[in-house]
Write a protein that holds these residues in place. Structure first.
Motif, PDB file in Angstrom:
ATOM      1  N   LEU A 192       0.868  -1.162   0.152  1.00 25.56           N
ATOM      2  CA  LEU A 192      -0.133   0.041  -0.219  1.00 25.56           C
ATOM      3  C   LEU A 192       0.807   1.319   0.022  1.00 25.56           C
ATOM      4  O   LEU A 192       2.020   1.208   0.267  1.00 25.56           O
ATOM      5  CB  LEU A 192      -0.904   0.015   1.150  1.00 25.56           C
ATOM      6  N   LEU A 224      -8.218  -0.069  -0.156  1.00 26.37           N
ATOM      7  CA  LEU A 224      -8.034  -0.484   1.114  1.00 26.37           C
ATOM      8  C   LEU A 224      -8.805  -1.437   1.496  1.00 26.37           C
ATOM      9  O   LEU A 224      -8.749  -2.233   2.154  1.00 26.37           O
ATOM     10  CB  LEU A 224      -8.200   0.550   2.179  1.00 26.37           C
ATOM     11  N   PHE A 271      -4.506  -2.461  10.205  1.00 25.17           N
ATOM     12  CA  PHE A 271      -5.684  -1.436   9.858  1.00 25.17           C
ATOM     13  C   PHE A 271      -6.211  -1.212  11.183  1.00 25.17           C
ATOM     14  O   PHE A 271      -6.916   0.037  11.272  1.00 25.17           O
ATOM     15  CB  PHE A 271      -6.617  -2.402   8.986  1.00 25.17           C
ATOM     16  N   LEU A 302      -4.569   5.602   6.321  1.00 26.02           N
ATOM     17  CA  LEU A 302      -5.920   4.977   6.389  1.00 26.02           C
ATOM     18  C   LEU A 302      -6.942   6.049   6.451  1.00 26.02           C
ATOM     19  O   LEU A 302      -8.054   5.557   6.034  1.00 26.02           O
ATOM     20  CB  LEU A 302      -5.762   4.072   7.472  1.00 26.02           C
TER      21      LEU A 302
END
Length: 225
Positions: free
Chosen positions: A35, A180, A208, A220
């Motif tokens: 990511l 995500l 997460f 995030l």
């Protein structure tokens, strides 16, 4: 458990930045999600792991690898011939390659398109065909760069199902994605990059739920782009 792919001490300049990865391992049957915002070095990392780029320093070792770029190229041939192409390159006799490819097209929902020109497929169908061609050669590691970026939810779900199956068959999967929710659904571990640096690597639930680095939290929450 011995990793199916290892990298250590990687340094590679790209776009005014330097990608630096101290250590990375990919394990059989596991999905590693890479990511990071655009320009973080995700594609550069995948190309290094695939052997398409030679790192300025460091090394990559492991088993057979297959790289699927965001827009995978297709041959101007039939869907079936495209699916069989990797097998033919590996010396499988044409009749056998076509037989195995035809059987596999059913797994990706393209059996009724087998004899149509591949260039007439939709975007989602093209990705599924490219993934079928890749899986047919049975690589130990799959390296995928945003495979569902331009797909509708139905096609994206089909591709995700194929990736779950690949991991379930014991392949290591490295998935670069901006999605995500997709990373939450698929990943066992997460590697988070920012401007070429590894900010955090952690099991997916921990990343997460309780990210360690403020930049991870900002990403995030959509505050780091």
């Amino acid at each position: 458990m011995r990793p199916v792919l290892r990298a250590e001490g990687l340094v590679q300049r790209y776009g005014g930045f330097a990608l630096e990865v101290g250590r990375l391992e990919v394990h059989a049957g596991k999905v590693l999600a890479v990511l990071g915002p655009s320009g973080s070095g995700k594609t550069t990392l995948l190309r290094l792991l695939a052997g398409l780029l030679r790192p300025e320093t460091g090394w990559v070792e492991g088993g057979s690898r297959a790289y699927l770029p965001q827009t995978p190229p297709l041959l101007r041939r039939s869907v079936l011939e495209n699916a069989a192409f990797g097998l033919l390159l590996r010396g499988v006799p044409k009749r056998e390659a076509l037989r195995r490819a035809a059987a596999f097209l059913g797994r990706v929902g393209l059996e009724e398109r087998a004899h149509q020109p591949a260039h007439l497929l939709s975007g989602g169908e093209s990705v599924r065909l490219a993934l079928a061609r890749t899986l047919l050669v049975e690589p130990e590691v799959l390296l995928l760069d945003e495979p569902t970026a331009s797909l509708d939810p139905a096609n994206a779900a089909q591709v995700e199902g194929l990736l779950r199956e690949a991991a379930g068959e014991g392949r290591g999967v490295v998935l670069a994605t901006h999605d995500l929710f997709q990373a939450r659904r698929l990943a066992h571990r997460v590697l988070f990059l920012f401007l070429g640096q590894v900010v955090e690597e952690a099991p997916a639930p921990a990343f997460f739920q309780t990210p360690r680095d403020p930049r991870s939290q900002a990403f995030l929450e959509g505050r780091l782009v």
